[in-house]
Scaffold this motif. Structure first.
Motif, PDB file in Angstrom:
ATOM      1  N   THR A 120      -9.290 -14.157  -5.906  1.00 33.17           N
ATOM      2  CA  THR A 120      -7.527 -12.955  -4.949  1.00 33.17           C
ATOM      3  C   THR A 120      -8.665 -11.482  -6.240  1.00 33.17           C
ATOM      4  O   THR A 120      -7.965 -10.665  -6.860  1.00 33.17           O
ATOM      5  N   ILE A 121      -8.988 -10.643  -4.649  1.00 31.16           N
ATOM      6  CA  ILE A 121      -9.831  -9.282  -5.087  1.00 31.16           C
ATOM      7  C   ILE A 121      -8.984  -7.990  -4.269  1.00 31.16           C
ATOM      8  O   ILE A 121      -8.865  -8.491  -3.491  1.00 31.16           O
ATOM      9  N   PRO A 122      -8.509  -8.068  -4.944  1.00 34.07           N
ATOM     10  CA  PRO A 122      -8.032  -6.146  -4.506  1.00 34.07           C
ATOM     11  C   PRO A 122      -8.570  -5.340  -3.542  1.00 34.07           C
ATOM     12  O   PRO A 122     -10.270  -5.084  -3.585  1.00 34.07           O
ATOM     13  N   ASN A 123      -7.614  -5.114  -2.352  1.00 37.09           N
ATOM     14  CA  ASN A 123      -8.698  -4.066  -1.915  1.00 37.09           C
ATOM     15  C   ASN A 123      -9.571  -2.941  -2.138  1.00 37.09           C
ATOM     16  O   ASN A 123     -10.665  -2.825  -1.870  1.00 37.09           O
ATOM     17  N   SER A 124      -8.229  -2.643  -3.924  1.00 39.37           N
ATOM     18  CA  SER A 124      -8.678  -1.010  -3.620  1.00 39.37           C
ATOM     19  C   SER A 124     -10.541  -1.810  -4.416  1.00 39.37           C
ATOM     20  O   SER A 124     -10.796  -0.830  -4.174  1.00 39.37           O
ATOM     21  N   SER A 126     -12.574  -4.294  -3.497  1.00 36.82           N
ATOM     22  CA  SER A 126     -13.629  -4.479  -2.171  1.00 36.82           C
ATOM     23  C   SER A 126     -13.805  -3.874  -1.607  1.00 36.82           C
ATOM     24  O   SER A 126     -14.533  -3.875  -0.289  1.00 36.82           O
ATOM     25  N   GLU A 127     -13.124  -2.748  -1.203  1.00 34.23           N
ATOM     26  CA  GLU A 127     -13.232  -1.639   0.095  1.00 34.23           C
ATOM     27  C   GLU A 127     -14.705  -0.566  -1.410  1.00 34.23           C
ATOM     28  O   GLU A 127     -14.787   0.495  -0.739  1.00 34.23           O
ATOM     29  N   THR A 128     -15.039  -0.889  -2.503  1.00 27.24           N
ATOM     30  CA  THR A 128     -15.709   0.247  -3.036  1.00 27.24           C
ATOM     31  C   THR A 128     -17.104   0.228  -2.589  1.00 27.24           C
ATOM     32  O   THR A 128     -17.477  -1.341  -3.182  1.00 27.24           O
ATOM     33  N   LYS A 129     -17.684   0.852  -2.413  1.00 28.01           N
ATOM     34  CA  LYS A 129     -19.224   1.376  -2.082  1.00 28.01           C
ATOM     35  C   LYS A 129     -19.894   1.443  -3.602  1.00 28.01           C
ATOM     36  O   LYS A 129     -19.177   2.401  -4.000  1.00 28.01           O
TER      37      LYS A 129
END
Length: 186
Positions: A120-124, A126-129
């Motif tokens: 379970t990966i937080p959106n903060s 997973s959305e980091t480039k």
């Protein structure tokens, strides 16, 4: 209390360096878990209030009469005073050498990483480039062996034929020995 845990980890994980990141992390977790279990088992098996190495020094300090205080361990003179005054020498040791501290070091639990598909990966996160690191890579294959520090001794060359130090078999100036003579001399 090692001075450079990074070198220990690099040496232990030398074979795993070429693995994909998820497997490399699992190897690191497994290694850490094994180390923690091994050292905690050693700490639980101790029969004294001190870890093995400081306890050995304590025993030597009873015998030696000229040892000075090193690494927050009482010297032999202090040990003589403790004995004369009926004091417990364990009370004068640094807390870093005590069994409780050793047990507390390995008290934590090392959890398995698990299957990456089930994470379970937080959106903060997973959305980091991620950007490529700045700087240039040196051309060629990266070195696997570490560079020795100036205080470390270099390995001495040894002749494979005569077993003498200072040169190797390629630069050997002594005449070759026949197999029959070599087996007779050995």
């Amino acid at each position: 209390m090692t001075s450079n845990i990074a070198e220990s980890m690099n040496t232990a994980n030398n074979a795993a360096r070429h693995l994909p990141v998820a497997l490399l992390v699992e190897c690191l977790r497994s290694l850490t878990q094994n180390w923690a279990w091994k050292h905690k088992s050693k700490a639980l098996a101790l029969g004294t209030n001190l870890a093995t190495k400081p306890n050995k020094i304590l025993t030597q300090n009873y015998v030696e009469s000229t040892r000075m205080k090193i690494d927050e361990l009482p010297c032999s003179h202090a040990m003589a005073v403790f004995a004369k005054m009926h004091l417990i020498s364990y009370d004068y040791y640094s807390k870093y050498y005590k069994k409780e501290t050793m047990l507390a070091t390995y008290e934590g639990i090392v959890h398995p990483v698990g299957n990456p598909k089930e994470w379970t990966i937080p959106n903060s996160i997973s959305e980091t480039k991620l950007k490529a690191p700045k700087g240039k890579w040196k051309p060629g294959r990266p070195k696997k062996k570490r560079i020795l520090s100036t205080s470390e001794p270099k390995a001495k060359m040894r002749c494979g034929r005569y077993k003498e130090y200072g040169y190797n078999i390629a630069t050997c100036r002594n005449p070759p020995v026949l197999e029959a003579e070599r087996s007779k001399n050995n």
